[in-house]
Design a protein around this motif. Structure first.
Motif, PDB file in Angstrom:
ATOM      1  N   GLU A   1       0.881  -0.737   0.107  1.00  0.00           N
ATOM      2  CA  GLU A   1       0.119   0.147  -0.307  1.00  0.00           C
ATOM      3  C   GLU A   1       0.728   1.317  -0.051  1.00  0.00           C
ATOM      4  N   VAL A   2       2.176   1.037   0.679  1.00  0.00           N
ATOM      5  CA  VAL A   2       2.720   2.270   1.242  1.00  0.00           C
ATOM      6  C   VAL A   2       3.214   2.648  -0.668  1.00  0.00           C
ATOM      7  N   HIS A   3       4.226   1.062  -0.966  1.00  0.00           N
ATOM      8  CA  HIS A   3       4.831   1.519  -2.238  1.00  0.00           C
ATOM      9  C   HIS A   3       3.633   1.967  -3.322  1.00  0.00           C
ATOM     10  N   LEU A   4       2.683   1.771  -3.372  1.00  0.00           N
ATOM     11  CA  LEU A   4       1.329   2.592  -4.120  1.00  0.00           C
ATOM     12  C   LEU A   4       1.287   3.314  -3.947  1.00  0.00           C
ATOM     13  N   ILE A   5       0.975   4.205  -2.992  1.00  0.00           N
ATOM     14  CA  ILE A   5       0.448   5.815  -2.545  1.00  0.00           C
ATOM     15  C   ILE A   5       1.750   6.423  -2.701  1.00  0.00           C
ATOM     16  N   ASP A   6       3.065   6.277  -2.793  1.00  0.00           N
ATOM     17  CA  ASP A   6       4.290   6.246  -3.463  1.00  0.00           C
ATOM     18  C   ASP A   6       4.172   6.444  -4.345  1.00  0.00           C
ATOM     19  N   LEU A   7       3.405   5.548  -5.611  1.00  0.00           N
ATOM     20  CA  LEU A   7       4.044   5.398  -6.920  1.00  0.00           C
ATOM     21  C   LEU A   7       3.118   6.869  -7.594  1.00  0.00           C
ATOM     22  N   HIS A   8       1.177   7.262  -6.842  1.00  0.00           N
ATOM     23  CA  HIS A   8       1.049   7.346  -7.505  1.00  0.00           C
ATOM     24  C   HIS A   8       0.803   9.194  -6.467  1.00  0.00           C
ATOM     25  N   THR A   9       1.476   9.096  -5.849  1.00  0.00           N
ATOM     26  CA  THR A   9       1.747  10.801  -5.461  1.00  0.00           C
ATOM     27  C   THR A   9       3.156  11.327  -6.168  1.00  0.00           C
ATOM     28  N   THR A  10       4.740  10.736  -6.824  1.00  0.00           N
ATOM     29  CA  THR A  10       4.666  10.459  -7.634  1.00  0.00           C
ATOM     30  C   THR A  10       4.775  10.786  -8.807  1.00  0.00           C
TER      31      THR A  10
END
Length: 62
Positions: free
Chosen positions: A49-58
Motif C-alpha cells: 500500500e505504501v509503495h502504491l501510494i508513493d507511485l501515485h503521489t509521484t
C-alpha cells in the motif's frame, strides 16, 4: 392422492437441484482447467500500500 402428488413433485425438484449443482461443478472444473478461475482478490499488504501510494503521489502511476 395428494401425498402422492406432493412426493412426485418433491422428487422432481430434488432431481433438478442435483442437476444444477452437477452442472455448476462441471463448469467450475472446465474454467479451472483453462486457468480462468479467479477467486477473491487479495488485499495488498501494508508495504505494498505504501509503495502504491508513493507511485501515485509521484505521478508515475494513476
Amino acid at each position: 392422492m395428494d401425498k402422492l402428488l406432493f412426493n412426485v413433485l418433491e422428487m422432481i425438484a430434488e432431481f433438478e437441484s442435483g442437476l444444477i449443482s452437477m452442472r455448476s461443478r462441471k463448469g467450475m472444473e472446465i474454467v479451472q482447467a483453462k486457468g480462468r478461475l479467479r477467486g477473491k482478490q487479495h488485499k495488498p499488504t501494508a508495504k505494498q500500500e505504501v509503495h502504491l501510494i508513493d507511485l501515485h503521489t509521484t505521478g508515475d502511476m494513476t
